[in-house]
Structure formats: structure tokens, C-alpha cells
Motif scaffolding. Structure first.
Motif, PDB file in Angstrom:
ATOM      1  N   THR A   1       0.830  -1.202   0.000  1.00  0.00           N
ATOM      2  CA  THR A   1       0.000   0.000   0.000  1.00  0.00           C
ATOM      3  C   THR A   1       0.864   1.252   0.000  1.00  0.00           C
TER       4      THR A   1
ATOM      5  N   THR B   1      -8.959   0.296  -4.290  1.00  0.00           N
ATOM      6  CA  THR B   1      -9.049  -1.151  -4.147  1.00  0.00           C
ATOM      7  C   THR B   1      -8.953  -1.917  -5.461  1.00  0.00           C
TER       8      THR B   1
ATOM      9  N   THR C   1      -6.060  -4.210  -6.972  1.00  0.00           N
ATOM     10  CA  THR C   1      -6.216  -5.667  -6.927  1.00  0.00           C
ATOM     11  C   THR C   1      -5.883  -6.278  -8.284  1.00  0.00           C
TER      12      THR C   1
ATOM     13  N   ALA D   1      -5.993  -3.019   0.811  1.00  0.00           N
ATOM     14  CA  ALA D   1      -7.329  -3.026   0.213  1.00  0.00           C
ATOM     15  C   ALA D   1      -7.498  -4.232  -0.703  1.00  0.00           C
TER      16      ALA D   1
ATOM     17  N   ALA E   1     -10.476  -7.307  -0.890  1.00  0.00           N
ATOM     18  CA  ALA E   1     -11.301  -7.548  -2.065  1.00  0.00           C
ATOM     19  C   ALA E   1     -11.103  -8.961  -2.590  1.00  0.00           C
TER      20      ALA E   1
ATOM     21  N   ILE F   1     -13.931   0.269   0.081  1.00  0.00           N
ATOM     22  CA  ILE F   1     -14.003  -1.132   0.499  1.00  0.00           C
ATOM     23  C   ILE F   1     -14.324  -1.240   1.990  1.00  0.00           C
TER      24      ILE F   1
ATOM     25  N   ALA G   1     -15.806  -2.017  -5.250  1.00  0.00           N
ATOM     26  CA  ALA G   1     -15.388  -2.639  -4.001  1.00  0.00           C
ATOM     27  C   ALA G   1     -16.521  -2.836  -2.990  1.00  0.00           C
TER      28      ALA G   1
END
Lengths: 341, 303
Positions: free
Chosen positions: A87, A247, A251, A272, A276, B140, B233
Motif C-alpha cells: 500500500t 481497491t 487488486t 485493500a 477484495a 471497500i 469494491a
């Protein structure tokens, strides 16, 4: 007689009957309750989130959860350091690449560009905000990442003497490409806030600089940039908050490998992204660990955003004028809204 | 610009010479302006690339059946049998409509309270602070909140309306802050004259303040809707677990962003192409909302 009626009577003839005052009271208390509800909701959420995260913290210990370098679901080890590092690296990259470009675009739009071009230019940069994050992910993984892989490998080979940056094998999803796409995603908000703050620079200051014989660039350097510094830093921090919480694009782009990447062009994971990606199948302590990751993420963005707001509001307030406060405090939240997530 | 005054035609040119820009400063100015222009152009490159790729890949996926079939086709045989995105489009519209139905009244209510009642009391400042906190919360995390309260809390499973609630939390701060800014712009002379005519407070709010602020508030609302429509999300573990078209917000519900996310991770080319088509659809929907918002903002007499 009339005066007596007013003083002794039940109510003045100007006063409304209790029944007529009812809707007023109802509206007032109703709206106050609504506002209080928002507060209560956030506090409630926070408490519930801590409650859900507790089993993971109890198993690993808070410190070794956050800084433990081992995220291994099958062995039931939950140390979030690889996620935290992912992150932070990608967000830092996003700032490093995105902020100079965003500020340049803002300076150009407010100080250098022909008046006729200003509105279309602003609109074009803000259009970037209308692209949803999943589309950035799609575009990044199928277009940008494959196109740049060769160039990244070239850079990695040339810089192989620098630890962590060069030397390794470049994979298509990696930290760098994630940071690059995040930089594009935070561009509109950083640029919008920089522009708002720059538009509050008094014309006197700029004209004084020009009158003393400064060139355009010198005027920007001595009159515009110092005046806007804390506003720009605040805008950058808001961008950082966005990047940290992003996110879906992350991802898709970061590779979702639950370990510390050895170098900048290796796969990794982020706080994040782990939520997910793993939440759907997670059970028991694993699920609790994901809640804990969410809690860490929440606290991180909270800190960053608090600092950002402080800087933006202070930047506006120290400039005195009410419009300035509104421009940077209020309007930038509209601009922030306009340039959405 | 100011330096061009040192033209040779003027008699004073000789002694104006010492005011002329030194070549070094001139070079520096050119260099800096060039760098700034370059930065601006770099900022525009990604937009051009994204639009180009979206159109090239997305338009290729568009067809009538793309919009009229559900993504239920068998992906193993590839080709055109994989189905379209009807359920995703309808799901997005339903989820976002319900989210707006929740977030807009609450958001405008809180904004009215802040402007008309709370003003600068400590409680109003606290509420503003918490609204700002909401703005910064990653989407999220909203998904996690709603999951904890509505899925774990009720012991039930995913549902469309749970996704709507997650999205409405996301929209709330945007609606509140934009409505507050607009409400502050309503001239206080309007309020005072209505009060002086004997109108009660609630009539002033409903008949004077809100109608005056309406166009500006619609702009804020549309921008919030546009933001919510693109979010993936918070829907992942609140609403999405189905492919079929559904009109029941109490059940599973598909949505465009989630459909794209699922398709991106697929190894099948046809499915990835469907993701491009769906992405173009989503971007067009969001751009339309943005466009309408801007048009209304331009017409508004306030701001």
C-alpha cells in the motif's frame, strides 16, 4: 387595554399557537437527529469493526499483526507487513509521479494558458475522474502493463546496481505499474485542489512581481507557489488518501502475491486488495484478519485525510478572505466530489 | 512580454539595455514554461489512451444481443454464446437508484440542518468533521461496515439493497458537502424577508431556501450518483453473486463494475472483450451524468 391584554393574556397576538409551532419543532429536532445519526453511525461502525478484528489481533498481537512479515492463509499466519508495504510503496509512487504533473497542469491552466483554453483543459483533466477504478484496472492490465513491460525491464537492467529498484525480472502486474495507474487516478483531485488554491493568489502579488521585472516563471516561483504551498501539500495528501484506499484497480494490477516483492517491478499485495480478493472465501480467523486489515487501512486513511484537511483549511484561512476559505474548504470538497473516486 | 519594450527604434534603447532580460534568465523562463507545458500534456496522454482503447475494444463488443442477454452463457466454448450485460446494467440502475433514494433526502436534510440550525455551534463542527471523515473512508471499508451490520448482523446473505446502503454511505458526504455549499449561497435577505412576512421556519426552508438551491443541489447529487455508479469494491460482498436479471432488491444482484471485475480475471478472450464492452457502457453512463450535472450547474443562478 391592549397592553394589558398582551401582558396578562395567554399569548401575544403575534405569537403562533402551539399547534402551528409543531412542524417547526418537528423539523428542527428531526434534522438534528439526522445529523446526530451520522455521528452515531460512524462511531458504531468503528466499534463493530474493532470487534470483528479482535480475534485476529488476539491471535497475532496488534504489533506483530501490523508489522509481521508473513501473510500465509494456509498456515494461519497473519502478518500484514507485505500488505502495508505494498500500500505504502504504490501510494508513494503515485504521489511521486502524479503530484508534479498535476501541479504543472494546474499552473499551466491558471497562469500560462490562453484564456480560451482554460475551461476545456480543466474539463479534460477532470474527465479522468469520471473513469471508474475497475476500468483503470482493465486498461492498466491489458494495455499499459504489457506495453511498458519492455521499458521497465530495460530500466531494471540498467539500474541493477541499485538495490530494490533494479536487477530483477519484470512481471506484468507489479508495484510500479500499480503506482503509475494510481498516479493517473489521483491526478484530477490534486490538480483541482491546486487550481482552486492558485486561483486565490491575489492579483496584486502577481502584478507586483511582474512589475519588478520578474519573468513569468519567476513570478510563478516567488508569488504563486509559495502562497499555495500548504494548499498544494493538502491536495497531495488528499490524493494520497485516495491512493491508499484504492481497491479494485490495485487488486487487478499489483499481482496479489502475499509476500514482500523483492524489487519495484515485482508482484505484491496491498491492504485493500487483500480484502477484495480473499474476503469471499475467508472463514474464522482469516476473515477476522481481513477485518483487521480493513481497520489498519481505515486508521491510515483517517490520519492522512485529517492532516490533509488541516493543511487545506489552514492554507485558505491564513489567506484571510472568506472566498478563500470557501474555495479551498468548501468548494474543493465539491471539486473533490466532481473528481470523484 | 514586458521585456519586448526594449526595441531598437526608441532613442532610449541604449540605456534601457540594462533592464533587458539576461540570456540566462530568459533561457530559464523558457525552460520552466516548457516543462510546465510538457507536464500538462503528460496529464492529458492517459485520457487520450483510455478513451482510444475503450472505444476501439468496447465498440467491437457492442451489439444488440450484448445489451439484451444476461452473462449466463457457457464460457468454455467462447464465441458469442457467453451472453451480454443486461443484468449488470439493470442491476447497476436499480442499486444506484435505491442508494440515491436513501442518500439524497438524508444528505440534504443534514445539509439543511448544518446551514439553518447548526451553523457554527460545536455540534455542527463535529458533524462537519465526521462528514469529512466519511469522505476519506475507502470504499471497500464501507463494504466491510455493511457486511458486518447487515450480513453478519442479520445472519442472512448478500442482497441488492445491502449494496445500495453501502453506496449510499459513499454518496452521503458528497451530497452533504455540495448541498451545504449551495445552501450557504442562498441570500439571507430571502430568508429574512420571508420570516418578516410571518412565515414559520419550516415554510421558509421548504418554500424559499430549497427551491432556490435546487439546481445547484441537483448538480451535487448527480456527481454523487456518478461516483457511486462506478464503485466496485463495496458491492463485492454486499450485493453481487448472480448473473441473472433480477428486479428483487432483496436478492442477489449483478452490477456493471462487478461484472467487469469478474470478466477481467477471466482467461477467455471473449469474456475479456465483454469486459471492454461493459466498461465502455459504464463510462458512457457516468459521463452522461457528469455532463447533465455540468449543464444544470451552468444554468443555476447561484454559484
Amino acid at each position: 387595554v391592549e397592553a394589558a391584554a398582551i401582558s396578562t393574556g395567554e399569548r401575544s397576538f403575534l405569537e403562533r399557537s402551539p399547534l402551528a409551532r409543531l412542524p417547526d419543532r418537528a423539523l428542527r429536532y428531526g434534522l438534528t437527529a439526522l445529523a446526530a445519526l451520522i455521528l452515531a453511525l460512524i462511531v458504531y461502525f468503528f466499534i463493530r469493526l474493532v470487534g470483528q478484528a479482535r480475534p485476529a489481533f488476539a491471535k497475532e498481537g496488534v504489533v506483530s499483526f501490523v508489522f509481521g512479515n508473513d501473510w500465509n492463509v494456509s498456515a494461519e499466519h497473519y502478518g500484514a507487513l507485505p500488505l502495508l508495504v505494498g500500500t505504502l510503496i504504490t501510494s508513494a509512487l503515485a504521489l511521486l509521479i502524479g503530484v508534479p504533473v498535476a501541479v504543472a497542469a494546474a499552473v499551466y491552466a491558471t497562469e500560462l494558458c490562453p484564456l480560451r483554453l482554460r475551461a476545456p483543459l480543466t474539463l479534460l483533466v477532470e474527465l479522468l475522474a469520471a473513469v471508474p477504478s475497475v476500468v483503470y484496472g482493465l486498461w492498466g492490465i491489458f494495455f499499459l502493463a504489457p506495453k511498458l513491460q519492455g521499458a521497465e525491464q530495460w530500466v531494471a537492467d540498467r539500474l541493477s546496481f541499485i538495490p530494490f529498484i533494479g536487477g530483477g525480472l519484470v512481471t506484468i502486474p507489479n508495484y510500479f505499474i500499480t503506482g503509475l495507474v494510481l498516479a493517473i487516478m489521483i491526478l484530477p483531485i490534486v490538480s483541482a485542489i491546486s487550481r482552486e488554491v492558485m486561483s486565490t493568489v491575489p492579483a496584486d502579488h502577481k502584478e507586483a512581481a511582474l512589475g519588478l521585472g520578474a519573468t513569468r516563471w519567476e513570478m510563478i516561483r516567488v508569488a504563486v507557489l509559495p502562497y499555495c504551498r500548504s494548499g498544494i501539500v493538502g491536495g497531495a495528501m488528499l490524493g494520497l488518501g485516495r491512493a491508499i484506499g484504492e481497491t479494485i484497480a490495485v487488486t487487478i494490477l499489483i499481482g496479489d502475491a502475499p509476500k514482500l516483492g523483492e524489487h519495484l517491478f515485482a508482484q505484491g499485495y496491498s491492504l485493500a486488495a487483500v480484502i477484495a480478493n480473499e474476503f469471499g472465501e475467508a472463514q474464522g480467523v482469516h476473515r477476522s484478519a481481513l477485518f483487521a486489515a480493513g481497520l489498519v487501512l481505515f486508521v491510515l486513511t483517517l490520519l492522512v485525510n485529517a492532516i490533509a484537511r488541516l493543511l487545506v483549511v489552514r492554507a485558505a484561512r491564513s489567506k484571510g478572505s472568506g472566498t478563500g476559505v470557501q474555495a479551498a474548504g468548501g468548494m474543493s470538497s465539491v471539486a473533490g466530489a466532481a473528481v470523484g473516486a | 512580454m514586458s521585456t519586448q519594450g526594449t526595441s531598437a527604434a526608441q532613442p532610449e534603447a541604449a540605456h534601457l539595455e540594462r533592464f533587458a532580460l539576461s540570456p540566462a534568465r530568459r533561457r530559464k523562463d523558457r525552460l520552466a514554461r516548457g516543462t510546465i507545458l510538457a507536464g500538462t500534456l503528460i496529464a492529458l496522454i492517459p485520457l487520450a489512451l483510455i478513451v482510444y482503447y475503450l472505444l476501439r475494444k468496447g465498440l467491437g463488443a457492442w451489439s444488440v444481443s450484448f445489451f439484451t442477454t444476461d452473462p449466463t452463457g457457457n464460457t468454455f466454448f467462447g464465441g458469442s454464446s457467453i451472453g451480454g450485460i443486461k443484468s449488470a446494467i439493470l442491476g447497476t440502475i436499480e442499486i444506484v437508484a435505491l442508494a440515491s433514494a436513501i442518500a439524497v433526502p438524508v444528505g440534504i436534510g443534514v445539509a439543511v440542518w448544518l446551514v439553518e440550525y447548526g451553523k457554527s455551534s460545536w455540534f455542527a463542527h463535529t458533524v462537519r468533521f465526521f462528514v469529512d471523515v466519511l469522505t476519506g473512508v475507502p470504499s471497500i471499508v464501507f463494504g466491510l461496515f455493511v457486511y458486518i451490520v447487515l450480513v453478519v448482523g442479520t445472519g442472512s446473505t448478500y442482497a441488492g439493497y445491502k449494496g445500495s446502503i453501502a453506496l449510499s454511505l459513499l454518496m452521503l458526504p458528497v451530497v452533504i458537502r455540495s448541498a451545504e455549499v449551495i445552501l450557504l449561497l442562498v441570500p439571507s435577505a430571502l430568508r429574512e424577508s420571508a420570516l418578516a412576512l410571518g412565515a414559520p421556519r419550516w415554510r421558509v426552508i421548504f418554500s424559499i431556501v430549497l427551491p432556490t438551491a435546487l439546481p445547484g443541489m441537483i448538480t451535487g447529487v448527480l456527481l454523487a450518483v456518478a461516483r457511486a455508479a462506478g464503485e466496485t469494491a463495496p458491492l463485492l460482498f454486499t450485493a453481487a453473486a448472480t448473473l441473472k436479471t433480477s428486479f428483487n432488491l432483496g436478492g442477489f444482484m449483478n452490477s456493471l463494475p462487478v461484472q467487469i471485475y469478474k470478466d477481467v480475471t477471466s482467461p477467455t478472450t471473449a469474456v475479456v472483450n465483454r469486459a471492454w464492452g461493459a466498461a465502455l457502457t459504464l463510462v458512457v453512463m457516468i459521463l452522461l451524468l457528469n455532463l447533465i450535472a455540468r449543464l444544470i450547474a451552468r444554468r443555476s443562478r447561484l454559484a
